[in-house]
Structures are given as structure tokens and as C-alpha cells.
Design a protein around this motif. Structure first.
Motif, mmCIF file in Angstrom:
data_model
loop_
_atom_site.group_PDB
_atom_site.id
_atom_site.type_symbol
_atom_site.label_atom_id
_atom_site.label_comp_id
_atom_site.label_asym_id
_atom_site.label_seq_id
_atom_site.Cartn_x
_atom_site.Cartn_y
_atom_site.Cartn_z
ATOM 1 N N ARG A 1 43.726 24.296 5.889
ATOM 2 C CA ARG A 1 42.270 24.145 5.843
ATOM 3 C C ARG A 1 41.805 22.764 6.306
ATOM 4 N N GLU A 2 42.499 21.712 5.918
ATOM 5 C CA GLU A 2 42.066 20.370 6.322
ATOM 6 C C GLU A 2 42.085 20.218 7.842
ATOM 7 N N THR B 1 34.320 18.369 8.337
ATOM 8 C CA THR B 1 34.204 16.948 8.028
ATOM 9 C C THR B 1 34.994 16.110 9.025
ATOM 10 N N ARG B 2 36.227 16.526 9.323
ATOM 11 C CA ARG B 2 37.048 15.840 10.300
ATOM 12 C C ARG B 2 36.396 15.849 11.674
ATOM 13 N N VAL C 1 38.996 14.942 23.513
ATOM 14 C CA VAL C 1 39.207 16.195 22.793
ATOM 15 C C VAL C 1 38.884 15.994 21.314
ATOM 16 N N ILE C 2 37.938 16.778 20.807
ATOM 17 C CA ILE C 2 37.639 16.853 19.378
ATOM 18 C C ILE C 2 37.722 18.331 18.999
ATOM 19 N N VAL D 1 27.429 20.364 14.406
ATOM 20 C CA VAL D 1 27.647 18.940 14.681
ATOM 21 C C VAL D 1 26.354 18.151 14.476
ATOM 22 N N VAL D 2 25.259 18.671 15.023
ATOM 23 C CA VAL D 2 23.963 17.998 14.864
ATOM 24 C C VAL D 2 23.609 17.857 13.386
#
Length: 402
Positions: free
Chosen positions: A365-366, A371-372, A178-179, A20-21
Motif C-alpha cells: 500500500r505505501e 501521499t508519496r 517519473v512520478i 494531485v491538484v
């Protein structure tokens, strides 16, 4: 941005947060990292910060990483109380915080430091990666205190099970976001060349079924259950091989050897097809070489990274129903009860189903994209920072009355 880590040691939460960083830095933010510990001994594995793959990834991307210099678990080392900090440690922390607009805390443990009086006041976002807040000791109380005084403005939960568990433990629902976890799809993908490369190195035939277990040597991972399932599976699959990766998954971990002997009993010869690989920096290769990615955890999991990484490399997931595992595996693999024979049968079924499930894994996969995930983090951080700045602005003067 400043991220605060308890330390650099093997584990999915550190891998995820580091990604993430890196993603936020790639998007134009400027990040620094402060680690409470410079070296730890966990799962019988000595882990200096500078040798850690996450540390190396951060510094290679020009993310500055500093440490308070503490050690944990080392013979002869000095392990300071997480509730007490020295003047120099607080000064180092204050300097790091002064330049930050927002602070990210990797899990709730660093809040013992961030809650100290006299530090610069900045909005803190805590990333939560487990579904057992009651097992986090005093860290849960630190989280509640930081929310109550307005320091923690949001908690990012990597799974719905995390959100539900922390809300049940008394964390206000409005701060829980929530992510879901995501991975680098360019790195984690089916790769026939890597598959052959690792199998050749380990002496595993191309057609042999292979199960991978990526976990640290910890009670929550239920290693004894995994090993009992391994014994049952290797007895029924004379060509099968099993890979164990993670901190403590080596011959140098005496507890693991005891577990193997207890699980295999008179079938100890079968353990010749059990490969203990320890900490690997090429997990994309290990997963690509495997047909099944296994999880036997008993508690604490949220959205296990091993299942997602393994699936994206073409391995079929087989997991116990813990955290969000069943949601992740649904339609892609198998959920099992904590029974070794049932798990072994599911591994056989999963290996046989791999060709048919390949299009399903490709289509998903998406959903599991890095990226999401990073875009969601960036949007939340921007929103929280804007709200923090707005609240800090002085009230506009009232219009004069005529």
C-alpha cells in the motif's frame, strides 16, 4: 498555480491530475483550473463540466474552475479548432495565467493554447499519462515547440514506459521526470460492507467470483478481447459475474452491444451475468465488491489507475503487458498474452489466489500511496519555480575595478 485541462470527461488521467491538484492545495498551494471545453460528447456519453466528479471535487475544495466555453462532439454545438483561438479566449487565458507562478498542463493537448503568442510567460509543467506519443497528433509537435522555446520546463511521466516512449519520440531526457501514480488509501481499501452492499444491489451472491473492467469505450482498451475472455470465463464459471464501468459502458452505446453480440454469439444468454454500469462515482465500492480487476488494453496505457485502485481494494489484477502494467502487477497478480482463453484462465486463477495474495496487496500500500505521489510533485514544482525565478533575476553588477 494554474492547471489547464482540455476538458472534464471520464478518464484516469483527469482523475489522477485532479487528485494531485487537491493534494497540492491541501499542502498550502493555491490552485485554479482552466478548461478549454465546458462540455464534451465522448463514448456516446454527454459530459457537462458541472456534472463531472473531478469538477465537483475541485469546487468542493474551493479550487476555482473556469472554462473557455467550447464544446466537443455535441450535435449543433460549436467546436472550435484547437489551433485557433479567439480574442476573448486568449484574454481569459491571459488573466488566468497572470496570477500563476507555475502552470500545470494536463497532458500535452492544452499546449495548443499555452503556446499562443502574447500570453504571459510562465514555467509550464506537462503531466504525461500515455505511452504512445505518436498517437497524440499535433500535440507532440506542440510539446516539442514549447520545450524548444523554454516554456515547458519539465514533463512529469506517470510511468517508466511513458518516459521511454517520449524520449524515443524526441523529447529531451533531462526534462522527463517519473512520478508513479498513487491513490487515496483511505478511500481505496478492502471494505466488506461495501462489498455486500453492491453485490446485494446487483443480485450477485456473496460467494460468486466477480471480475471488474473499468475503462471507457475506446479502441485502445480492446473491449472485443475483453468480451471474448468474458464469454470463455462465464462458460467455465457458472456462478461468475462481470462488471463493466466507464464512459460508454452502457446499453446506450450501440457499438458495445454489437461487440457483445459478436463476442458471445450463440452464448448470448451468458451476458445476463454481464453488468454494464457506466460511469460510477463510487469506484471504491465497485472494486471492493470484486475479486479480480481486469485490463486488456492493446496500446497507449502507462500506469493504469484501475489496476492500482482495484489492488488497493483487494481485487487481484490481471493485465496484458502494456505500458507499466507488468511492473505494477508483478508479485500481485497475473500478466497475460492477448488471448481470450488465457485471460479467462488467469481470472479463475486470480480469484482462487485472492485470499493468499491479500497480505501481499496490503504490504504494497505505501508504494501506491497518494501521499508519496503528491510530495514528489510538490518537491519538483518548488525546485522548478526556484530555478525559474533565479534565471529571471538580473545579473548582479560586476565589482568596480580600482
Amino acid at each position: 498555480m494554474l492547471s489547464v485541462y482540455e476538458g472534464f470527461f471520464s478518464g484516469g488521467a483527469r482523475i489522477l491530475h485532479t487528485d494531485v491538484v487537491l493534494g497540492l492545495q491541501e499542502g498550502g498551494q493555491h490552485h485554479r483550473v482552466l478548461s478549454l471545453h465546458g462540455e464534451v460528447l465522448r463514448e456516446a456519453t454527454r459530459q457537462p463540466m458541472e456534472d463531472d466528479a473531478c469538477y465537483r471535487s475541485l469546487t468542493a475544495a474551493d479550487v476555482e474552475v473556469t472554462s473557455l466555453g467550447r464544446t466537443f462532439g455535441l450535435p449543433g454545438g460549436v467546436t472550435a479548432d484547437l489551433a485557433r483561438f479567439t480574442g476573448p479566449e486568449l484574454a481569459t487565458t491571459a488573466r488566468a495565467m497572470a496570477d500563476a507562478d507555475v502552470i500545470l498542463s494536463l497532458k500535452e493537448q492544452p499546449l495548443a493554447l499555452l503556446n499562443q503568442g502574447g500570453l504571459p510567460r510562465r514555467p509550464v509543467v506537462v503531466s504525461l499519462h500515455r505511452s504512445d506519443p505518436e498517437n497524440q497528433g499535433a500535440a507532440l509537435d506542440e510539446l516539442k515547440a514549447a520545450i524548444a522555446d523554454g516554456t515547458v520546463v519539465a514533463c512529469v511521466c506517470c510511468a517508466e514506459s511513458t518516459r521511454a516512449a517520449y524520449e524515443a519520440a524526441g523529447i529531451p531526457a533531462e526534462v522527463l521526470h517519473v512520478i508513479p501514480n498513487g491513490v487515496d488509501l483511505l478511500r481505496f481499501r478492502p471494505d466488506p460492507a461495501r462489498r455486500i452492499q453492491l453485490r446485494d444491489a446487483l443480485g450477485i451472491p456473496d460467494t460468486a467470483p466477480v471480475v471488474v473492467f473499468a475503462a471507457r469505450y475506446d479502441a485502445m482498451k480492446n473491449v472485443p478481447l475483453f468480451l471474448r475472455a468474458t464469454r470463455a470465463w462465464l462458460r467455465s464459471e457458472p456462478d461468475g459475474h462481470v462488471l463493466m464501468c466507464g464512459a460508454g459502458m452502457t446499453a446506450g452505446q450501440p457499438g458495445l452491444q454489437d461487440d457483445i453480440e459478436a463476442a458471445f454469439g450463440e452464448d448470448l444468454r451468458l451476458a445476463d451475468r454481464l453488468h454494464r454500469l457506466g460511469v460510477r462515482r463510487d469506484m471504491e465500492t465497485v472494486y471492493a465488491a470484486s475479486d479480480v480487476v481486469a485490463l486488456t488494453s492493446a496500446w497507449g496505457e502507462a500506469a493504469p489507475l484501475c489496476l492500482i485502485e482495484g489492488m488497493m481494494c483487494g481485487a487481484v489484477p490481471v493485465a496484458t503487458d502494456v505500458g507499466d502494467s507488468a511492473l505494477i502487477v508483478a508479485g500481485h497478480g497475473f500478466v497475460t498474452p492477448p488471448d481470450p482463453d488465457a485471460i479467462a484462465q488467469a481470472w479463475t486463477d486470480a480469484a482462487a489466489a485472492r485470499p493468499a495474495l491479500a497480505p501481499v496487496l496490503e504490504h504494497s500500500r505505501e508504494r501506491f500511496s497518494r501521499t508519496r505521489m503528491i510530495a514528489s510533485y510538490a518537491a519538483l514544482i518548488d525546485q522548478l519555480h526556484t530555478e525559474w525565478v533565479r534565471q529571471a533575476l538580473p545579473e548582479p553588477p560586476l565589482p568596480e575595478t580600482l
